[in-house]
Design an enzyme around this catalytic site. Structure first.
Site, PDB file in Angstrom:
ATOM      1  N   GLU B  60       0.818  -1.220   0.000  1.00 30.06           N
ATOM      2  CA  GLU B  60       0.000   0.000   0.000  1.00 30.06           C
ATOM      3  C   GLU B  60       0.847   1.263   0.000  1.00 30.06           C
ATOM      4  O   GLU B  60       0.560   2.207  -0.738  1.00 30.06           O
ATOM      5  CB  GLU B  60      -0.961   0.002   1.193  1.00 30.06           C
ATOM      6  CG  GLU B  60      -2.234  -0.812   0.984  1.00 30.06           C
ATOM      7  CD  GLU B  60      -2.036  -2.313   1.086  1.00 30.06           C
ATOM      8  OE1 GLU B  60      -0.931  -2.743   1.502  1.00 30.06           O
ATOM      9  OE2 GLU B  60      -2.970  -3.070   0.773  1.00 30.06           O
ATOM     10  N   HIS B 129     -10.585  -5.862   9.969  1.00 31.87           N
ATOM     11  CA  HIS B 129     -11.191  -5.797   8.637  1.00 31.87           C
ATOM     12  C   HIS B 129     -12.546  -5.113   8.627  1.00 31.87           C
ATOM     13  O   HIS B 129     -13.299  -5.255   7.671  1.00 31.87           O
ATOM     14  CB  HIS B 129     -11.312  -7.202   8.032  1.00 31.87           C
ATOM     15  CG  HIS B 129     -10.025  -7.692   7.441  1.00 31.87           C
ATOM     16  ND1 HIS B 129      -8.936  -7.976   8.216  1.00 31.87           N
ATOM     17  CD2 HIS B 129      -9.656  -7.921   6.164  1.00 31.87           C
ATOM     18  CE1 HIS B 129      -7.944  -8.372   7.436  1.00 31.87           C
ATOM     19  NE2 HIS B 129      -8.346  -8.339   6.183  1.00 31.87           N
TER      20      HIS B 129
END
Lengths: 350, 333
Positions: B60, B129
């Site tokens: 990322e 998550h």
């Protein structure tokens, strides 16, 4: 997998003490250009000494990281590129900005926080920038500039442009995630980028071998199958030749390269660092390998620079730095009414 | 007008912006060959090729930084971060670079960039998550942050974001992807920084955004029928810049406010909105501002626990009740 250059470098044990500077550059380049390299190194030396002095006189605030002792890496790096190539650097960047054509006066004005500075006084020592000269910034977060440089190279590849990107970093950067992600992406997408590690052997106070499991930093590029080499960072012509070769490969073959230039900073990490972590004899030994003296000697031996020319160049550089300080002193600070300018683009500056 | 899902609205807008501007490209993990973890980018690699739809490795920090660098040279990247939970890995590039480059370099270099990413709970995805991290970004000057609740807003705001010269965090919500709604056709855009009054009313205002705005609208309609309460629902849509005017005007009219948000209560969007109302509409308030937000826990996996941690329609009704009690006191005291 080591590349041919890496094997060659390893076999030769290239690095300080093993000068492998190309004589051909000295012979094949015109005298004016060679003298200009000398001028630039001296200009940076004076500029940085003056910046240190201005810091102690409280004209410059914040952090201030000087390039003293690293002039050959700075000038060699910039001289190996073309004017329309893009350059990204870290926070030790005054010299790079000057070599890219930002006037020392405008750099000094930025250090003073003046409106006339190259970032309009918003950035300071660590955040010099000039889009016109394709100097894409100094960045204060270690490794933060690497993904950006890779992105700039991505944009050039996207457009099929012939320019390349060159990205400078320090030795400590190679231990962080952005270094590895950036090299991987550059190779994966075959991007025209030249990475230069200026290995001045200390990340703040941490010696390279205390911070890196692989102290031969150029070897880290093997993990990404990127061509790499190590050069003597006190030798201007060695750095220049390596950068020029890497730039040609980026331009013509659209492949990234990595260069490790082994160098040394003459002072602490920043102007406020009392430098207690380095042995005195080590500092003395490296000061004897002053890149400016080494280059001056070579020019003299080749009959390209006599004593009066040297003195003349140095006097000119000194004068330019004095003028830079005068300009910075006389410039205005940004007006506080401008505080909110530049937060957002395209909305009247706000 | 055509009815479509939130997912389809996003997909169509990406496709149209890719067609419109050569400088626009998509980049992210699994967006090409895999067609996106949530299939927003389905078919786009096939149509536009790997130059415009770029698959990345898992890194990322690297690919967000790459997008910022590409934007500095005038491209207009649209990044997909698979879920907002992974954005922590790219925080340095977003907060220290994307948000600062225009300002720190004296206005020389805009960063026209969109980062799309879904968040939110309710899928039993557990603590790492399912999060709502919008405040991290809404806190930072230099970034814009939008969080559309309907397919129409998803389309109109995404278009605007792609054409904006600033870095825009475009926050989606996993639970909204399959929701349906009317979407205007043509070159439909919505300005960033304008709230929308989803439903007019005069008894109280519920201020919300993203998925909770949908829940709020549902609750408001229900209470209108069940209790003859007239509730105004404001979807702020954009967290930075925040439309003070619409929010303040609504509360000046209704004199009561509930803020309904999926993120954690402390230091959250509701805290900012409540402070704004206190500063700009204090004299108009007939009751303390109510906040209904997520429980202050990492979201648990177990279904009953997760449901207990998420803000609910029931809690919203309880907040309405609290205001209604105060209303009676004022009237009959």
């Amino acid at each position: 997998m080591e590349t041919r250059q890496q094997r060659k470098a390893a076999a030769q044990g290239a690095g300080p003490g093993d000068p492998r500077s190309p004589a051909s550059l000295l012979e094949g380049t015109d005298r004016e250009t060679l003298l200009n390299y000398y001028y630039q190194m001296v200009l940076i030396r004076y500029f940085e000494e003056k910046a240190g002095e201005m810091y102690t006189r409280a004209r410059i605030g914040g952090y201030c990281h000087l390039n003293l002792g690293e002039e050959a890496t700075v000038v060699g790096f910039c001289a190996g590129l073309e004017a329309d190539d893009y350059v990204y650097t870290n926070y030790r960047e005054h010299g790079y900005a000057i070599c890219r054509g930002i006037s020392p006066a405008v750099v000094m004005a930025e250090l003073f926080g003046k409106k006339t500075g190259c970032s309009s006084g918003r950035g300071g020592s660590m955040h010099l920038f000039d889009l016109k000269r394709r100097f894409m910034g100094g960045y204060g977060i270690v490794g933060g500039q690497l993904p950006l440089a890779v992105g700039a190279a991505f944009a050039l590849a996207y457009r099929g442009a012939r320019e390349i990107v060159a990205c400078q970093m320090g030795d400590g950067t190679t231990n962080g995630g952005p270094f590895h992600e950036s090299l991987n992406l550059a190779k994966l997408y075959r991007l025209p980028v030249v990475f230069l590690i200026v290995n001045n052997q200390y990340g703040m106070g941490t010696r390279v071998d205390q911070g890196s499991a692989v102290p031969d930093l150029y070897r880290k590029a093997c993990a990404y199958d990127i061509r790499s080499e190590r050069v003597d960072g006190t030798d201007l012509l060695a750095v220049l030749e390596a950068v020029r070769t890497a730039a040609r490969i980026a331009r013509e073959e659209r492949e990234p390269s990595l260069i490790e230039a082994v160098s040394y900073r003459f002072r602490g990490h920043s102007v406020v660092d009392p430098d207690r972590y380095r042995p005195e004899d080590e500092v003395r030994r490296w000061r004897e390998r002053d890149p400016i003296l080494l280059y001056a000697t070579r020019l003299k031996e080749a009959g390209l620079m006599d004593e009066s020319t040297r003195q003349e160049l140095e006097a000119r550089a000194q004068h330019e730095v004095e003028e830079a300080v005068r300009f910075a002193e006389e410039s205005e600070f940004p007006s506080v009414e401008e505080l909110y300018d530049f937060v957002y683009a395209g909305e009247g500056g706000r | 007008m055509a009815e479509m899902t939130y997912r389809q609205a996003l997909h169509d807008t990406l496709r149209e912006e890719l067609q419109r501007d050569e400088n626009v490209f998509l980049i992210g993990e699994e967006i090409g060959r895999f067609e996106g973890s949530y299939k927003i980018t389905a078919g786009l690699l096939q149509e536009f090729g790997p130059k415009r739809v770029v698959d990345t490795p898992i890194c990322e920090n690297g690919f967000v930084g790459l997008a910022i660098g590409a934007a500095m040279l005038g491209l207009r990247p649209i990044v997909e971060i698979m879920t907002i939970n992974f954005i922590a890995l790219a925080m340095d590039e977003i907060v220290n670079h994307a948000a600062k480059i225009y300002y720190m370099f004296g206005g020389q270099c805009p960063v026209p960039l969109v980062i799309r990413t879904p968040g939110g709970g309710g899928q039993q995805l557990s603590a790492t998550h399912s999060q709502n991290l919008e405040v991290w970004f809404a806190h930072v000057p230099g970034l814009k942050v939008v969080a559309p609740s309907t397919p129409a807003d998803a389309r109109g705001l995404l278009r605007t974001a792609v054409r904006d010269d600033n870095p825009v965090l475009f926050l989606e919500n996993l639970a909204l992807y399959n929701t349906r709604g009317e979407v205007p056709e043509g070159d439909y855009t919505i300005p960033i920084g304008k709230a929308q009054v989803m439903k007019e009313g005069h008894d109280l205002t519920i201020i919300s955004y993203s998925r909770m705005a949908v829940v709020a609208l549902d609750v408001a309609r229900r209470l209108e029928q069940e209790r003859q309460l007239s509730i105004e629902v404001v979807d702020v849509r954009s967290l930075r810049p925040l439309d003070h005017e619409t929010v303040v005007n609504s509360v000046k009219k209704t004199n009561r406010a509930i803020i309904f948000e999926e993120d954690w209560r402390s230091y959250g969007v509701g805290a900012e909105l409540a402070a704004t109302l206190q500063e700009e509409a204090f004299d108009y308030l007939d009751a303390p501002i109510q906040r209904v937000a997520g429980a202050e826990v990492p979201l648990p996996y177990s279904k009953p626990l997760e449901q207990a941690a998420l803000p609910s329609a029931r809690q919203l009704v309880e907040a309405v009740d609290r205001l209604a009690i105060r209303k009676r006191r004022v009237v009959y005291a």
